[in-house]
Design a protein around this motif. Structure first.
Motif, short mmCIF file in Angstrom:
data_model
loop_
_atom_site.label_atom_id
_atom_site.label_comp_id
_atom_site.label_asym_id
_atom_site.label_seq_id
_atom_site.Cartn_x
_atom_site.Cartn_y
_atom_site.Cartn_z
N LEU A 8 -21.09 2.90 43.41
CA LEU A 8 -21.50 4.13 44.08
C LEU A 8 -20.39 4.54 45.03
N ILE A 9 -20.10 5.81 45.06
CA ILE A 9 -19.17 6.34 46.06
C ILE A 9 -19.98 7.26 46.95
N ARG A 10 -19.94 6.95 48.24
CA ARG A 10 -20.68 7.75 49.22
C ARG A 10 -19.71 8.38 50.20
N ASP A 11 -20.14 9.48 50.80
CA ASP A 11 -19.34 10.07 51.87
C ASP A 11 -19.70 9.38 53.18
N GLY B 81 -23.33 8.92 53.99
CA GLY B 81 -24.17 8.15 53.08
C GLY B 81 -24.62 8.91 51.85
N ASN B 82 -24.21 10.17 51.72
CA ASN B 82 -24.57 10.96 50.54
C ASN B 82 -23.76 10.49 49.34
N ILE B 83 -24.41 10.44 48.19
CA ILE B 83 -23.74 9.98 46.98
C ILE B 83 -22.83 11.07 46.42
N LEU B 84 -21.56 10.70 46.23
CA LEU B 84 -20.59 11.60 45.60
C LEU B 84 -20.49 11.33 44.11
N ALA B 85 -20.60 10.04 43.74
CA ALA B 85 -20.47 9.66 42.33
C ALA B 85 -21.10 8.29 42.10
N ALA B 86 -21.53 8.06 40.87
CA ALA B 86 -22.13 6.77 40.50
C ALA B 86 -21.62 6.39 39.12
N LEU B 87 -21.55 5.09 38.89
CA LEU B 87 -21.04 4.57 37.62
C LEU B 87 -21.87 3.38 37.16
N SER B 88 -22.24 3.38 35.88
CA SER B 88 -22.76 2.21 35.18
C SER B 88 -21.81 1.95 34.03
N LYS B 89 -21.22 0.76 34.01
CA LYS B 89 -20.20 0.45 33.01
C LYS B 89 -20.50 -0.88 32.34
N ALA C 132 -15.47 -5.87 37.87
CA ALA C 132 -16.27 -4.68 38.17
C ALA C 132 -15.61 -3.86 39.28
N LEU C 133 -15.10 -4.52 40.30
CA LEU C 133 -14.43 -3.79 41.38
C LEU C 133 -13.15 -3.13 40.86
N PHE C 134 -12.41 -3.84 40.03
CA PHE C 134 -11.19 -3.25 39.45
C PHE C 134 -11.52 -1.96 38.70
N HIS C 135 -12.51 -2.03 37.80
CA HIS C 135 -12.87 -0.85 37.01
C HIS C 135 -13.41 0.27 37.91
N SER C 136 -14.12 -0.09 38.96
CA SER C 136 -14.64 0.91 39.89
C SER C 136 -13.51 1.63 40.61
N LEU C 137 -12.48 0.90 41.01
CA LEU C 137 -11.34 1.51 41.69
C LEU C 137 -10.54 2.41 40.75
N ILE D 133 -27.98 11.61 41.96
CA ILE D 133 -28.50 10.24 42.04
C ILE D 133 -29.12 9.89 40.69
N PRO D 134 -28.63 8.85 40.04
CA PRO D 134 -29.22 8.44 38.76
C PRO D 134 -30.71 8.14 38.94
N SER D 135 -31.52 8.57 38.02
CA SER D 135 -32.97 8.40 38.14
C SER D 135 -33.37 6.93 38.24
#
Length: 137
Positions: free
Chosen positions: A6-9, A12-20, A35-40, A124-126
């Motif tokens: 999750l990337i928040r501002d 605390g608002n969500i800017l982007a989310a990822l499921s990989k 997971a952290l590498f791919h997130s970055l 926000i993903p459901s």
């Protein structure tokens, strides 16, 4: 295995989310580092600056704060993460308890049933909506 991010501002608002989904057989600490590498890499692709990282892996947080020259697949992944972090200025890596990281854990669990990456921008993903709302209050 699955990765979630999750990337928040600053509010605390969500800017982007990822499921990989991740393929392979790794130790838990290796999976956390991957997971952290791919997130970055994903955040860099979106051109979103990151200033603060929370991980529920104390081993990974400590390895990033106090790098060593151990030879192992975990420390190879730590070096890959450090390389990605080198493109960011004033980055802070912090350890948080798993119960404080439930939204990301939910995204990682969701990745287990995916064939491809799923991303959300300013949404926000459901599957984690209730967790995110609970965290705000």
């Amino acid at each position: 295995m699955g990765a979630g991010a999750l990337i928040r501002d600053s509010n605390g608002n969500i800017l982007a989310a990822l499921s990989k989904p991740l393929v392979g057989s790794l130790l838990l600490q290796e999976a956390e580092a991957l997971a952290l590498f791919h997130s970055l890499v994903w955040a860099a692709h979106l051109h979103i600056n990151i200033y603060y990282i929370e991980t529920n892996s104390l081993v990974l947080a400590n390895a990033l704060r106090n790098p060593t020259s151990n030879i192992s697949s975990f420390f190879d992944l730590v070096k890959d993460v450090q390389c990605q972090l080198s493109y960011l200025s004033n980055i802070c890596v912090s350890h948080v308890r798993r119960d404080a990281n439930q939204a990301v854990h939910g995204l990682a669990k969701q990745a287990l049933v995916l064939d491809n990456d799923c991303t959300w921008l300013e949404d926000i993903p459901s599957t984690i909506f209730s967790v995110v709302v609970k965290e705000l209050f």
